[in-house]
Design a protein around this motif. Sequence first.
Motif, short mmCIF file in Angstrom:
data_model
loop_
_atom_site.label_atom_id
_atom_site.label_comp_id
_atom_site.label_asym_id
_atom_site.label_seq_id
_atom_site.Cartn_x
_atom_site.Cartn_y
_atom_site.Cartn_z
N THR A 84 21.33 -16.73 -48.26
CA THR A 84 21.41 -16.15 -46.76
C THR A 84 20.97 -14.36 -47.07
OG1 THR A 84 22.40 -17.65 -46.24
CG2 THR A 84 21.97 -15.69 -44.64
N ASP A 85 19.84 -14.15 -46.70
CA ASP A 85 19.37 -12.41 -46.60
C ASP A 85 19.09 -12.89 -44.90
OD1 ASP A 85 19.48 -10.03 -47.49
OD2 ASP A 85 17.61 -10.29 -48.79
N CYS A 86 18.38 -11.01 -45.33
CA CYS A 86 18.48 -10.78 -43.78
C CYS A 86 16.60 -9.95 -43.99
CB CYS A 86 19.34 -8.81 -43.10
SG CYS A 86 18.23 -8.49 -41.92
N MET A 87 16.32 -10.60 -42.83
CA MET A 87 14.48 -10.75 -43.46
C MET A 87 14.00 -9.42 -42.70
SD MET A 87 12.41 -12.86 -45.21
CE MET A 87 10.63 -12.51 -43.83
N ASP A 88 13.37 -8.29 -43.18
CA ASP A 88 13.37 -7.39 -41.72
C ASP A 88 12.04 -7.10 -42.52
OD1 ASP A 88 12.54 -4.50 -41.19
OD2 ASP A 88 14.21 -3.54 -42.29
N ILE A 89 11.37 -7.12 -40.66
CA ILE A 89 9.33 -7.31 -40.92
C ILE A 89 8.94 -6.07 -40.29
CG2 ILE A 89 8.79 -9.87 -41.40
CD1 ILE A 89 8.47 -10.37 -38.56
N LEU A 101 17.76 -13.16 -39.96
CA LEU A 101 18.35 -14.71 -40.56
C LEU A 101 17.41 -15.22 -41.68
CD1 LEU A 101 22.30 -15.48 -40.25
CD2 LEU A 101 21.44 -13.60 -41.38
N ALA A 102 17.54 -15.06 -43.12
CA ALA A 102 17.15 -16.47 -43.48
C ALA A 102 17.26 -17.20 -44.51
CB ALA A 102 14.93 -15.55 -44.19
N TRP A 128 15.29 -20.04 -61.91
CA TRP A 128 15.52 -20.18 -60.82
C TRP A 128 13.76 -20.36 -60.10
CZ3 TRP A 128 19.85 -22.32 -58.99
CH2 TRP A 128 21.22 -21.60 -59.43
N LEU A 129 13.85 -21.54 -58.70
CA LEU A 129 12.82 -22.14 -58.18
C LEU A 129 13.22 -21.91 -57.01
CD1 LEU A 129 11.10 -24.49 -60.53
CD2 LEU A 129 10.53 -21.77 -60.75
N ILE A 130 12.11 -21.50 -56.10
CA ILE A 130 12.84 -21.45 -54.76
C ILE A 130 12.61 -22.96 -54.20
CG2 ILE A 130 12.77 -20.87 -51.90
CD1 ILE A 130 14.04 -19.11 -54.16
N THR A 131 13.07 -24.10 -53.84
CA THR A 131 12.81 -25.64 -53.17
C THR A 131 12.68 -25.21 -51.45
OG1 THR A 131 14.39 -26.18 -53.37
CG2 THR A 131 13.29 -26.00 -55.54
N ALA A 132 12.72 -24.51 -50.92
CA ALA A 132 13.08 -24.48 -49.48
C ALA A 132 13.35 -22.86 -48.66
CB ALA A 132 13.78 -25.66 -48.63
N PHE A 133 12.83 -22.96 -47.96
CA PHE A 133 13.32 -21.49 -47.26
C PHE A 133 12.78 -21.37 -45.62
CE2 PHE A 133 11.27 -17.44 -45.39
CZ PHE A 133 12.36 -16.29 -45.62
N THR A 134 13.60 -21.33 -44.72
CA THR A 134 14.28 -21.54 -44.17
C THR A 134 13.99 -19.95 -42.79
OG1 THR A 134 14.71 -23.42 -44.24
CG2 THR A 134 15.03 -22.34 -41.79
N PRO A 135 13.15 -19.24 -42.26
CA PRO A 135 14.17 -18.42 -41.45
C PRO A 135 14.22 -19.20 -40.27
CG PRO A 135 11.21 -18.74 -40.59
CD PRO A 135 11.89 -19.74 -41.62
N HIS A 136 15.51 -17.50 -39.66
CA HIS A 136 16.21 -18.05 -38.41
C HIS A 136 15.80 -17.28 -37.31
CE1 HIS A 136 17.59 -21.01 -40.97
NE2 HIS A 136 18.13 -20.41 -41.78
#
Length: 66
Positions: free
Chosen positions: A11-16, A41-42, A53-61
């Motif tokens: 879990t991380d903070c998306m800063d756009i 959060l994402a 390591w491969l990202i299999t899903a990404f979900t922005p919140h």
Amino acid sequence: MKATTPTATLTDCMDISQWQTYSIRKHEVIPMPTNQPLRYLATAKAERWNGQWLITAFTPHGDQSC
């Protein structure tokens, strides 16, 4: 033999706040919608395959600020 694929959830903070969308047709920056959260959060799900390591899903919140 049973093999288990290692997994992780991050879990991380998306800063756009510095992102821009540019219209090639109009040659101008398109402003973000006023209700667009700029920090939220994402969650990413990952699996380890062949030593990587491969990202299999990404979900922005977008409803959860950070």
